[in-house]
Design a protein around this motif. Structure first.
Motif: not given
Length: 173
Positions: A89-101, A12-18, A36-39, A137-138
């Motif tokens: 703001e940084a976490v929002i920027e990160y999470l909005t990059q999530i792409m779904f396959e 899950k953490n690898a998918w989120m980081a990818s 920040l998310y990983q922390l 999770s999450d």
């Protein structure tokens, strides 16, 4: 079960980081959001759900995140955990990059309360040896007066959903 739990968390953490680590040109703000998310994931605990949960009458309407507008809503709710505006703001920027396959192992969910996004969560499912295992999770909710009830409703919905197709379900909090 401990090995499966650790594997689910790692996957899950690898998918989120990818979504950032595999990006050709990630923004500095999204990289900071990933950090920040990983922390935030380091002090979480897990436990196996060994009883079936009945479907209850929740206060939320649930939607799987399957388009960018829902990704944004998921991100806004999830990032509300951070009180510092720059971190949020940084976490929002990160999470909005999530792409779904298609056939992704992760499914994000947004729970709406009175027509507005108020809670979120994820089911990460992995198949191994013809068995399906799920990690819930999450799970988070906006800091509203009924925040704990919204979190409980989201957890119950995700656990109940995961139990429909998995041999074992683990929750991470």
């Amino acid at each position: 079960m401990q090995v499966i739990t650790e594997q689910l968390i790692t996957l899950k953490n690898a998918w989120m980081a990818s979504h950032i680590t595999d990006a050709e040109f990630p923004t500095p703000l999204s990289v900071k959001g990933l950090e920040l998310y990983q922390l935030s994931q380091t002090d979480l605990t897990t436990h196996c759900i060994d009883t079936s949960l009945p479907a209850l009458e929740p206060s939320l309407s649930f939607y799987p995140v399957d388009c960018h507008p829902l990704t944004i809503r998921y991100s806004l709710v999830r990032a509300s955990q951070w009180e510092n505006e720059q971190e949020k703001e940084a976490v929002i920027e990160y999470l909005t990059q999530i792409m779904f396959e298609p056939n992704a192992e992760a499914t994000l969910y947004v729970g709406f309360f009175k027509g507005k996004p108020a809670a979120c969560g994820m089911i990460y499912t992995h198949a191994e040896d013809a068995e399906q295992y799920s990690l819930v999770s999450d799970v988070y909710a906006l800091p509203l007066p009924n925040q704990q009830q919204l979190i409980t409703d989201m957890e119950n919905y995700l656990i109940h959903s995961a139990q429909q197709f998995s041999q074992a379900v683990v929750i991470q909090k």
